[in-house]
Design a protein around this motif. Structure first.
Motif, PDB file in Angstrom:
ATOM      1  N   ALA A   1       3.846  -0.527   3.507  1.00 44.41           N
ATOM      2  CA  ALA A   1       3.185  -1.389   2.139  1.00 44.41           C
ATOM      3  C   ALA A   1       2.116  -2.272   2.757  1.00 44.41           C
ATOM      4  O   ALA A   1       1.216  -2.588   1.471  1.00 44.41           O
ATOM      5  N   ALA A   2       2.766  -2.769   3.194  1.00 47.22           N
ATOM      6  CA  ALA A   2       1.668  -4.089   4.168  1.00 47.22           C
ATOM      7  C   ALA A   2       0.513  -3.852   4.510  1.00 47.22           C
ATOM      8  O   ALA A   2      -1.013  -4.431   4.467  1.00 47.22           O
ATOM      9  N   VAL A   3       0.324  -2.322   4.722  1.00 42.80           N
ATOM     10  CA  VAL A   3      -0.887  -1.997   5.353  1.00 42.80           C
ATOM     11  C   VAL A   3      -1.853  -1.659   4.679  1.00 42.80           C
ATOM     12  O   VAL A   3      -3.073  -2.113   4.489  1.00 42.80           O
ATOM     13  N   LEU A   4      -1.337  -1.188   3.263  1.00 41.41           N
ATOM     14  CA  LEU A   4      -2.194  -0.502   2.319  1.00 41.41           C
ATOM     15  C   LEU A   4      -2.186  -1.612   2.038  1.00 41.41           C
ATOM     16  O   LEU A   4      -3.604  -1.477   0.946  1.00 41.41           O
ATOM     17  N   SER A   5      -1.805  -2.329   1.436  1.00 38.35           N
ATOM     18  CA  SER A   5      -2.537  -3.647   0.794  1.00 38.35           C
ATOM     19  C   SER A   5      -3.304  -4.583   1.363  1.00 38.35           C
ATOM     20  O   SER A   5      -3.975  -4.901   0.871  1.00 38.35           O
ATOM     21  N   GLU A   6      -3.274  -4.341   2.680  1.00 40.52           N
ATOM     22  CA  GLU A   6      -4.374  -5.377   3.072  1.00 40.52           C
ATOM     23  C   GLU A   6      -5.679  -4.718   3.410  1.00 40.52           C
ATOM     24  O   GLU A   6      -6.308  -4.946   2.836  1.00 40.52           O
ATOM     25  N   ARG A   7      -4.781  -3.119   3.706  1.00 42.86           N
ATOM     26  CA  ARG A   7      -6.936  -2.190   3.444  1.00 42.86           C
ATOM     27  C   ARG A   7      -7.603  -2.524   2.083  1.00 42.86           C
ATOM     28  O   ARG A   7      -8.453  -2.586   1.648  1.00 42.86           O
ATOM     29  N   LEU A   8      -5.790  -2.049   0.977  1.00 40.11           N
ATOM     30  CA  LEU A   8      -6.889  -2.383  -0.522  1.00 40.11           C
ATOM     31  C   LEU A   8      -8.070  -3.970  -0.512  1.00 40.11           C
ATOM     32  O   LEU A   8      -8.931  -3.934  -1.084  1.00 40.11           O
TER      33      LEU A   8
ATOM     34  N   GLU B   1      -2.707   9.788  14.038  1.00 43.47           N
ATOM     35  CA  GLU B   1      -2.917  10.882  13.162  1.00 43.47           C
ATOM     36  C   GLU B   1      -1.430  10.901  12.051  1.00 43.47           C
ATOM     37  O   GLU B   1      -1.422  11.429  11.194  1.00 43.47           O
ATOM     38  N   CYS B   2      -0.073  11.103  12.876  1.00 41.24           N
ATOM     39  CA  CYS B   2       1.071  11.027  11.535  1.00 41.24           C
ATOM     40  C   CYS B   2       0.761   9.297  10.572  1.00 41.24           C
ATOM     41  O   CYS B   2       1.321   9.502   9.381  1.00 41.24           O
ATOM     42  N   ARG B   3       0.314   8.005  11.097  1.00 44.95           N
ATOM     43  CA  ARG B   3       0.241   7.004  10.648  1.00 44.95           C
ATOM     44  C   ARG B   3      -0.241   7.013   9.537  1.00 44.95           C
ATOM     45  O   ARG B   3      -0.775   6.546   8.449  1.00 44.95           O
ATOM     46  N   GLU B   4      -1.967   7.646   9.482  1.00 42.40           N
ATOM     47  CA  GLU B   4      -3.279   8.018   8.912  1.00 42.40           C
ATOM     48  C   GLU B   4      -2.547   8.751   7.677  1.00 42.40           C
ATOM     49  O   GLU B   4      -2.053   8.809   6.591  1.00 42.40           O
ATOM     50  N   GLN B   5      -1.781   9.712   8.055  1.00 41.74           N
ATOM     51  CA  GLN B   5      -1.075  10.648   6.789  1.00 41.74           C
ATOM     52  C   GLN B   5      -0.697  10.568   6.271  1.00 41.74           C
ATOM     53  O   GLN B   5      -0.308  10.396   5.167  1.00 41.74           O
ATOM     54  N   SER B   6       0.786   9.257   6.960  1.00 42.81           N
ATOM     55  CA  SER B   6       1.474   8.732   5.712  1.00 42.81           C
ATOM     56  C   SER B   6       1.032   7.927   4.731  1.00 42.81           C
ATOM     57  O   SER B   6       1.488   7.106   4.008  1.00 42.81           O
TER      58      SER B   6
ATOM     59  N   LEU C   1       5.542   2.619  11.769  1.00 39.08           N
ATOM     60  CA  LEU C   1       5.609   1.995  10.960  1.00 39.08           C
ATOM     61  C   LEU C   1       6.469   2.342   9.494  1.00 39.08           C
ATOM     62  O   LEU C   1       6.655   3.155   9.205  1.00 39.08           O
ATOM     63  N   SER C   2       7.295   1.364   9.339  1.00 40.72           N
ATOM     64  CA  SER C   2       9.091   1.877   8.550  1.00 40.72           C
ATOM     65  C   SER C   2       8.018   1.586   6.579  1.00 40.72           C
ATOM     66  O   SER C   2       6.460   1.244   7.039  1.00 40.72           O
ATOM     67  N   GLU C   3       8.527   1.294   6.049  1.00 41.38           N
ATOM     68  CA  GLU C   3       8.811   2.214   4.622  1.00 41.38           C
ATOM     69  C   GLU C   3       7.976   0.189   4.163  1.00 41.38           C
ATOM     70  O   GLU C   3       6.570   0.049   3.764  1.00 41.38           O
TER      71      GLU C   3
ATOM     72  N   THR D   1      -2.613   7.773   4.378  1.00 43.14           N
ATOM     73  CA  THR D   1      -2.924   9.274   3.098  1.00 43.14           C
ATOM     74  C   THR D   1      -2.276   8.851   1.797  1.00 43.14           C
ATOM     75  O   THR D   1      -2.681   9.264   0.383  1.00 43.14           O
ATOM     76  N   VAL D   2      -0.899   9.694   1.946  1.00 42.00           N
ATOM     77  CA  VAL D   2       0.228  10.000   0.899  1.00 42.00           C
ATOM     78  C   VAL D   2       0.700   9.501   0.863  1.00 42.00           C
ATOM     79  O   VAL D   2       1.330   9.507  -0.155  1.00 42.00           O
ATOM     80  N   ARG D   3       0.505   8.394   1.402  1.00 40.49           N
ATOM     81  CA  ARG D   3       1.693   7.271   0.341  1.00 40.49           C
ATOM     82  C   ARG D   3       3.302   7.147   1.132  1.00 40.49           C
ATOM     83  O   ARG D   3       4.334   7.047  -0.423  1.00 40.49           O
TER      84      ARG D   3
END
Length: 96
Positions: free
Chosen positions: A85-92, A61-66, A79-81, A68-70
């Motif tokens: 960023a790497a997870v979000l980049s991969e999702r994009l 829940e914490c990971r997904e919230q972080s 996850l670190s900053e 979602t709100v970037r």
């Protein structure tokens, strides 16, 4: 009579999971690096925070919230900053 089925639920229902976070009993400075912290000191601090996250019942829940709100700072959901960023980049990349 007012139709209430479309109204959002109580805010507490959306955030109550945070009360179960292991980080609530931990030193908050463990999760956020001080200005200028670099190298091995930063890695050790982040690894200590991640060790707490690894035993947390609301890690997902914490990971997904972080994500979602970037969330720009700190360790969230294990996850670190940079890792967020790497997870979000991969999702994009996968979405595109």
């Amino acid at each position: 009579m007012t139709e209430i089925s479309r109204l959002p639920g109580p805010v507490m229902d959306l955030w109550e999971w945070q009360y179960e976070g292991k980080c609530r009993d931990a030193d908050p400075t463990l999760f956020f690096h001080p200005e200028g912290e670099r190298g091995s000191a930063r890695r050790r601090r982040a690894e200590s925070a991640k060790a707490i996250c690894a035993t947390c019942p609301v890690l997902n829940e914490c990971r997904e919230q972080s994500l979602t709100v970037r969330e720009p700072y700190g360790v969230w959901g294990g996850l670190s900053e940079e890792e967020r960023a790497a997870v979000l980049s991969e999702r994009l990349r996968k979405a595109g």
